[in-house]
Design an enzyme around this catalytic site. Structure first.
Site, PDB file in Angstrom:
ATOM      1  N   TYR A  91      37.528  52.572  40.555  1.00 50.03           N
ATOM      2  CA  TYR A  91      37.215  53.779  41.322  1.00 50.03           C
ATOM      3  C   TYR A  91      36.705  54.890  40.415  1.00 50.03           C
ATOM      4  CZ  TYR A  91      37.915  57.233  45.097  1.00 50.03           C
ATOM      5  OH  TYR A  91      37.744  58.179  46.066  1.00 50.03           O
ATOM      6  N   SER A 186      41.642  47.071  40.283  1.00 48.26           N
ATOM      7  CA  SER A 186      41.821  48.247  41.129  1.00 48.26           C
ATOM      8  C   SER A 186      40.793  48.211  42.265  1.00 48.26           C
ATOM      9  CB  SER A 186      41.728  49.523  40.294  1.00 48.26           C
ATOM     10  OG  SER A 186      42.227  50.623  41.014  1.00 48.26           O
ATOM     11  N   GLN A 187      39.876  49.198  42.354  1.00 51.10           N
ATOM     12  CA  GLN A 187      38.842  49.112  43.383  1.00 51.10           C
ATOM     13  C   GLN A 187      38.012  47.851  43.206  1.00 51.10           C
ATOM     14  OE1 GLN A 187      35.895  52.403  44.939  1.00 51.10           O
ATOM     15  NE2 GLN A 187      34.998  51.441  43.121  1.00 51.10           N
ATOM     16  N   ASP A 272      53.305  50.649  38.264  1.00 45.03           N
ATOM     17  CA  ASP A 272      52.037  51.158  38.784  1.00 45.03           C
ATOM     18  C   ASP A 272      52.299  52.048  39.988  1.00 45.03           C
ATOM     19  OD1 ASP A 272      49.463  51.566  39.676  1.00 45.03           O
ATOM     20  OD2 ASP A 272      48.872  49.465  39.544  1.00 45.03           O
ATOM     21  N   HIS A 301      49.195  51.339  35.835  1.00 44.61           N
ATOM     22  CA  HIS A 301      47.959  50.868  36.457  1.00 44.61           C
ATOM     23  C   HIS A 301      47.029  50.157  35.474  1.00 44.61           C
ATOM     24  CE1 HIS A 301      45.277  50.491  39.786  1.00 44.61           C
ATOM     25  NE2 HIS A 301      44.327  51.240  39.243  1.00 44.61           N
TER      26      HIS A 301
END
Length: 322
Positions: A91, A186-187, A272, A301
């Site tokens: 992201y 993640s994204q 996370d 994360h």
């Protein structure tokens, strides 16, 4: 500190999926509309100063026919059609520079890095605009763009771009179309998971700390990172929460996981607070294909970092027998 359920509960955590009526029809129509436009994938070789690699600037038609940028890298000495890793991004960042993406071509694989429409950052600037405006007021970031209608939501465009990136890679003469792996964190993990659920015949999926999975739980237990955009929006849009959650159900990784059959390696981290570990475990448990999971007990994360990458290399080598 640990941010979620105890590890023994996480290993059993398989919540119900929030699948909206017409989920498959929505995505089939979305992809059919995208495929009505010529993919027109173009690979223009560039000199990036990398003696061992051939590097290319990529463009192809994504959602709405919008031109999506990317990089394509090939080991210079490799012969014959190669397996290819299609890499999706986290992201807030774009494709950056070619030399940011040396891992997979150094391991001997073709690599297509998809730029993320409308996103850019100081470390990895992007080159792909998103020409679609938001139809409703939102908060800064991408999470609330078009949130009140699945047709208009930002991630409808991004996930469609991700599918088209696989199609662009499959069409290149240097790529073995039957040996495509999708990858991201993640994204990027959300995009890889969505693509695994939407594209048949993938050879594998690398899904690290995946965002946009088990979204209803995520917004209930964290205000960090991109999920915080949703909770800030909900605080001021009290009468629209159920409508927004219904939209989000169309993009929840749990629903893509249940349709994905490619062998997959997941990663999750117990500290996370951006992507709570219960959401990653939920996606893993719903994933329909053969799967493995790396759990990083004292990481946030960043997950397993270089150790996760090493596990991914070993996983892909085993897939392709080399």
């Amino acid at each position: 500190m640990f941010t979620d359920l105890p590890l023994d509960e996480l290993h059993r955590y398989r919540p119900p999926r929030p699948e909206p009526a017409g989920f498959d029809a929505f995505w089939q129509r979305t992809l059919d509309e995208a495929r009505d436009r010529d993919l027109d994938a173009r690979f223009t070789e560039v000199d990036a100063g990398l003696a061992q690699l051939r590097t290319h600037d990529v463009t192809f038609s994504g959602f709405g026919g919008h031109r999506i940028r990317g990089w394509f890298l090939l080991p210079r000495a490799a012969g014959g059609p190669l397996p290819c890793v299609v890499q999706y991004l986290g992201y807030g960042g774009g494709r950056g520079a070619v030399h940011d993406w040396l891992l997979w071509p150094s391991a001997g694989y073709a690599t297509l890095v998809m730029d993320t429409r409308g996103q850019s950052g100081p470390n990895r600037p992007g080159d792909t605009p998103d020409p679609v405006g938001s139809g409703n007021p939102g908060v800064p970031g991408k999470m609330t763009q078009g949130l009140l209608d699945p047709e208009d939501y930002y991630y409808r465009r991004l996930f469609t771009d991700a599918v088209r990136a696989v199609e662009a890679a499959r069409g290149h003469a240097a790529v073995d179309a039957g040996r495509i792996v999708v990858a991201g964190g993640s994204q990027g993990g959300a995009a890889a998971l969505a693509t695994a659920g939407l594209v048949p015949g993938l050879a594998g999926a690398l899904i690290d700390v995946p965002f946009l999975t088990h979204i209803r739980r995520a917004v209930a237990i964290t205000d960090s990172g991109p999920y915080g955009e949703l909770t800030r929006y909900f605080a001021g849009a009290r009468g629209r929460i159920d409508t927004a959650l219904h939209t989000l159900d169309h993009f929840d990784g749990l629903n893509f996981a249940a349709r994905a059959t490619a062998p997959a390696l997941f990663g999750t981290a117990l500290r996370d607070d951006v992507v709570p570990p219960s959401t990653g475990f939920a996606a893993y448990h719903h994933y329909a294909g053969v799967k493995e999971l790396k759990v990083w007990r004292f990481n946030a994360h960043e997950g397993g970092g270089g150790e996760q990458r090493a596990a991914e290399i070993a996983f892909v080598r085993e897939l392709f027998g080399g």
